[in-house]
Design a protein around this motif. Structure first.
Motif, PDB file in Angstrom:
ATOM      1  N   MET A   1       0.862  -1.180   0.000  1.00  0.00           N
ATOM      2  CA  MET A   1       0.000   0.000   0.000  1.00  0.00           C
ATOM      3  C   MET A   1       0.903   1.236   0.000  1.00  0.00           C
ATOM      4  N   PRO A   2       0.538   2.236  -0.779  1.00  0.00           N
ATOM      5  CA  PRO A   2       1.348   3.461  -0.852  1.00  0.00           C
ATOM      6  C   PRO A   2       1.227   4.287   0.423  1.00  0.00           C
ATOM      7  N   THR A   3       2.117   5.225   0.555  1.00  0.00           N
ATOM      8  CA  THR A   3       2.069   6.194   1.652  1.00  0.00           C
ATOM      9  C   THR A   3       1.713   7.549   1.067  1.00  0.00           C
ATOM     10  N   LEU A   4       0.721   8.183   1.645  1.00  0.00           N
ATOM     11  CA  LEU A   4       0.328   9.528   1.239  1.00  0.00           C
ATOM     12  C   LEU A   4       1.151  10.487   2.082  1.00  0.00           C
ATOM     13  N   VAL A   5       1.970  11.289   1.420  1.00  0.00           N
ATOM     14  CA  VAL A   5       2.826  12.257   2.112  1.00  0.00           C
ATOM     15  C   VAL A   5       2.242  13.644   1.907  1.00  0.00           C
ATOM     16  N   THR A   6       2.084  14.360   2.995  1.00  0.00           N
ATOM     17  CA  THR A   6       1.558  15.722   2.941  1.00  0.00           C
ATOM     18  C   THR A   6       2.387  16.603   3.860  1.00  0.00           C
ATOM     19  N   PRO A   7       2.579  17.852   3.474  1.00  0.00           N
ATOM     20  CA  PRO A   7       3.309  18.737   4.382  1.00  0.00           C
ATOM     21  C   PRO A   7       2.486  18.977   5.646  1.00  0.00           C
ATOM     22  N   PRO A   8       3.140  19.083   6.781  1.00  0.00           N
ATOM     23  CA  PRO A   8       2.407  19.381   8.013  1.00  0.00           C
ATOM     24  C   PRO A   8       1.932  20.830   8.014  1.00  0.00           C
ATOM     25  N   LEU A   9       0.956  21.092   8.839  1.00  0.00           N
ATOM     26  CA  LEU A   9       0.438  22.459   8.935  1.00  0.00           C
ATOM     27  C   LEU A   9       1.531  23.436   9.346  1.00  0.00           C
ATOM     28  N   SER A  10       2.511  22.973  10.089  1.00  0.00           N
ATOM     29  CA  SER A  10       3.609  23.847  10.523  1.00  0.00           C
ATOM     30  C   SER A  10       4.470  24.338   9.361  1.00  0.00           C
ATOM     31  N   CYS A  11       4.347  23.692   8.199  1.00  0.00           N
ATOM     32  CA  CYS A  11       5.102  24.115   7.009  1.00  0.00           C
ATOM     33  C   CYS A  11       4.302  25.083   6.139  1.00  0.00           C
ATOM     34  N   GLY A  12       3.106  25.424   6.572  1.00  0.00           N
ATOM     35  CA  GLY A  12       2.307  26.371   5.802  1.00  0.00           C
ATOM     36  C   GLY A  12       1.129  25.752   5.072  1.00  0.00           C
ATOM     37  N   ALA A  13       0.963  24.437   5.148  1.00  0.00           N
ATOM     38  CA  ALA A  13      -0.222  23.821   4.549  1.00  0.00           C
ATOM     39  C   ALA A  13      -1.452  24.360   5.285  1.00  0.00           C
ATOM     40  N   LEU A  14      -2.489  24.646   4.544  1.00  0.00           N
ATOM     41  CA  LEU A  14      -3.697  25.174   5.161  1.00  0.00           C
ATOM     42  C   LEU A  14      -4.515  24.050   5.766  1.00  0.00           C
ATOM     43  N   PRO A  15      -5.091  24.271   6.942  1.00  0.00           N
ATOM     44  CA  PRO A  15      -5.884  23.235   7.604  1.00  0.00           C
ATOM     45  C   PRO A  15      -7.293  23.178   7.013  1.00  0.00           C
ATOM     46  N   GLY A  16      -7.375  22.893   5.736  1.00  0.00           N
ATOM     47  CA  GLY A  16      -8.648  22.950   5.035  1.00  0.00           C
ATOM     48  C   GLY A  16      -9.543  21.749   5.264  1.00  0.00           C
ATOM     49  N   ILE A  17     -10.817  21.955   5.006  1.00  0.00           N
ATOM     50  CA  ILE A  17     -11.827  20.904   5.124  1.00  0.00           C
ATOM     51  C   ILE A  17     -11.532  19.796   4.126  1.00  0.00           C
ATOM     52  N   THR A  18     -11.190  20.160   2.907  1.00  0.00           N
ATOM     53  CA  THR A  18     -10.930  19.166   1.873  1.00  0.00           C
ATOM     54  C   THR A  18      -9.707  18.332   2.238  1.00  0.00           C
ATOM     55  N   ARG A  19      -8.653  18.973   2.663  1.00  0.00           N
ATOM     56  CA  ARG A  19      -7.441  18.243   3.063  1.00  0.00           C
ATOM     57  C   ARG A  19      -7.772  17.223   4.131  1.00  0.00           C
ATOM     58  N   GLU A  20      -8.490  17.649   5.163  1.00  0.00           N
ATOM     59  CA  GLU A  20      -8.816  16.750   6.268  1.00  0.00           C
ATOM     60  C   GLU A  20      -9.731  15.614   5.808  1.00  0.00           C
ATOM     61  N   ALA A  21     -10.697  15.922   4.958  1.00  0.00           N
ATOM     62  CA  ALA A  21     -11.594  14.877   4.456  1.00  0.00           C
ATOM     63  C   ALA A  21     -10.815  13.834   3.658  1.00  0.00           C
ATOM     64  N   VAL A  22      -9.894  14.282   2.821  1.00  0.00           N
ATOM     65  CA  VAL A  22      -9.097  13.353   2.015  1.00  0.00           C
ATOM     66  C   VAL A  22      -8.201  12.509   2.910  1.00  0.00           C
ATOM     67  N   LEU A  23      -7.598  13.102   3.920  1.00  0.00           N
ATOM     68  CA  LEU A  23      -6.782  12.325   4.856  1.00  0.00           C
ATOM     69  C   LEU A  23      -7.638  11.294   5.587  1.00  0.00           C
ATOM     70  N   ASP A  24      -8.846  11.666   5.993  1.00  0.00           N
ATOM     71  CA  ASP A  24      -9.747  10.720   6.657  1.00  0.00           C
ATOM     72  C   ASP A  24     -10.115   9.569   5.727  1.00  0.00           C
ATOM     73  N   ILE A  25     -10.419   9.881   4.480  1.00  0.00           N
ATOM     74  CA  ILE A  25     -10.764   8.842   3.497  1.00  0.00           C
ATOM     75  C   ILE A  25      -9.584   7.900   3.308  1.00  0.00           C
ATOM     76  N   ALA A  26      -8.402   8.478   3.163  1.00  0.00           N
ATOM     77  CA  ALA A  26      -7.205   7.653   2.956  1.00  0.00           C
ATOM     78  C   ALA A  26      -6.980   6.735   4.159  1.00  0.00           C
TER      79      ALA A  26
END
Length: 97
Positions: A1-26
């Motif tokens: 299974m692959p690993t989904l890599v995303t920048p942490p919020l501390s790097c400037g990624a926005l804490p968006g609804i879509t981002r969180e929903a996609v992480l939850d789905i994954a």
């Protein structure tokens, strides 16, 4: 299974609804999640990539400048997450009516 890599919020990624929903789905699909900083070189080595936004949902990323990412088409995980996210949005919109 692959690993989904995303920048942490501390790097400037926005804490968006879509981002969180996609992480939850994954996570629900058993995809490993790694929140870590990465640069252009790591992105260029990725098998596939996508961006998330409230307006576009999941937007496949197949090229950065002149560099093709992965095979140059949306990857399997991107397509699966897009389908699951689209279904989630449709369910949410129906329940809001």
């Amino acid at each position: 299974m692959p690993t989904l890599v995303t920048p942490p919020l501390s790097c400037g990624a926005l804490p968006g609804i879509t981002r969180e929903a996609v992480l939850d789905i994954a996570r629900a699909r058993g995809v490993a999640i790694a929140e870590r900083a990465f640069g252009l070189e790591a992105l260029e080595r990725a098998d596939e990539a996508f961006l998330t936004s409230s307006l576009r949902g999941i937007a496949p990323l197949v090229r950065v400048g002149a560099r093709t990412l992965g095979r140059g088409v949306p990857g399997t995980l991107t397509r699966e997450l897009t389908a699951a996210y689209t279904a989630l949005v449709e369910r949410e919109c129906r329940s809001a009516i």
